[in-house]
Write an enzyme that holds these catalytic residues in place. Structure first.
Site, mmCIF file in Angstrom:
data_model
loop_
_atom_site.group_PDB
_atom_site.id
_atom_site.type_symbol
_atom_site.label_atom_id
_atom_site.label_comp_id
_atom_site.label_asym_id
_atom_site.label_seq_id
_atom_site.Cartn_x
_atom_site.Cartn_y
_atom_site.Cartn_z
ATOM 1 N N ASP A 156 -74.979 34.908 42.087
ATOM 2 C CA ASP A 156 -74.521 35.828 43.132
ATOM 3 C C ASP A 156 -75.554 35.800 44.244
ATOM 4 O O ASP A 156 -76.751 35.697 43.986
ATOM 5 C CB ASP A 156 -74.391 37.249 42.580
ATOM 6 C CG ASP A 156 -73.243 37.401 41.592
ATOM 7 O OD1 ASP A 156 -72.249 36.669 41.714
ATOM 8 O OD2 ASP A 156 -73.342 38.268 40.704
ATOM 9 N N ASP A 206 -66.189 36.057 43.504
ATOM 10 C CA ASP A 206 -65.922 37.489 43.334
ATOM 11 C C ASP A 206 -65.035 38.012 44.459
ATOM 12 O O ASP A 206 -64.115 38.803 44.225
ATOM 13 C CB ASP A 206 -67.229 38.284 43.310
ATOM 14 C CG ASP A 206 -68.143 37.898 42.160
ATOM 15 O OD1 ASP A 206 -67.632 37.454 41.109
ATOM 16 O OD2 ASP A 206 -69.363 38.048 42.320
#
Length: 173
Positions: A127, A149
């Site tokens: 991330d 995401d």
């Protein structure tokens, strides 16, 4: 009539495949660029706006590091869970004739596959977009995510919209 239904299902499957391919490719390209070209792992956070930074965070679990998988068995369990989710979404996709639903399922599938590839390759999901605020908004005050995401969230948002959208009345047979 059956030929038209087959053509419609083929069309929506192509929509889903395109959405999944774009989501997966965008996710993997941005991760490659961040990790292998920009070298974000060795850099301090890069401020883009007062509420968005670029910083690498390895997520060994799922959203908000829930179900952390710090062992090989845990990682394999999360990969199995991802495979199950992809299978269920794929079965749903196989039956739909609705273009927005197919698009949404494609986004979710592409995002899920992008994160699953990270988990298989690195043992965790990369991330790098850090959304933050000082406002009292609970967990969203400090959220790190990636393109996969974002695709999943966008797909779920479309599915939620589709679940409440008024439908035209079906003509009587």
């Amino acid at each position: 009539m059956e030929r038209r239904l087959v053509g419609m299902k083929t069309h929506v499957r192509l929509v889903a495949a395109a959405a999944a391919g774009v989501a997966f490719a965008a996710d993997q390209i941005t991760k490659f660029w961040m990790i292998d070209i920009l070298g974000i792992e060795d850099r301090p956070p890069i401020r883009l706006t007062p509420f968005l930074d670029i910083v690498l965070a390895w997520n060994p679990g799922i959203s908000y590091s829930l179900l952390r998988a710090d062992s090989t068995l845990g990682m394999l369990g999360l990969l199995a869970l991802a495979a199950l989710a992809v299978g269920v979404l794929g079965a749903w996709l196989w039956t739909t004739t609705d273009r927005p639903t197919a698009l949404a399922l494609g986004l979710v599938l592409g995002g899920a596959l992008g994160n699953a590839l990270d988990r298989a390759r690195y043992g965790a999901v990369a991330d790098f977009l850090h959304l933050h605020t000082t406002l009292p908004v609970g967990p969203l005050a400090n959220y790190v995510f990636n393109v996969a995401d974002a695709a999943i969230v966008a797909g779920v948002a479309v599915l939620l919209y589709e679940s409440v959208r008024p439908r035209p009345a079906s003509p009587a047979a």
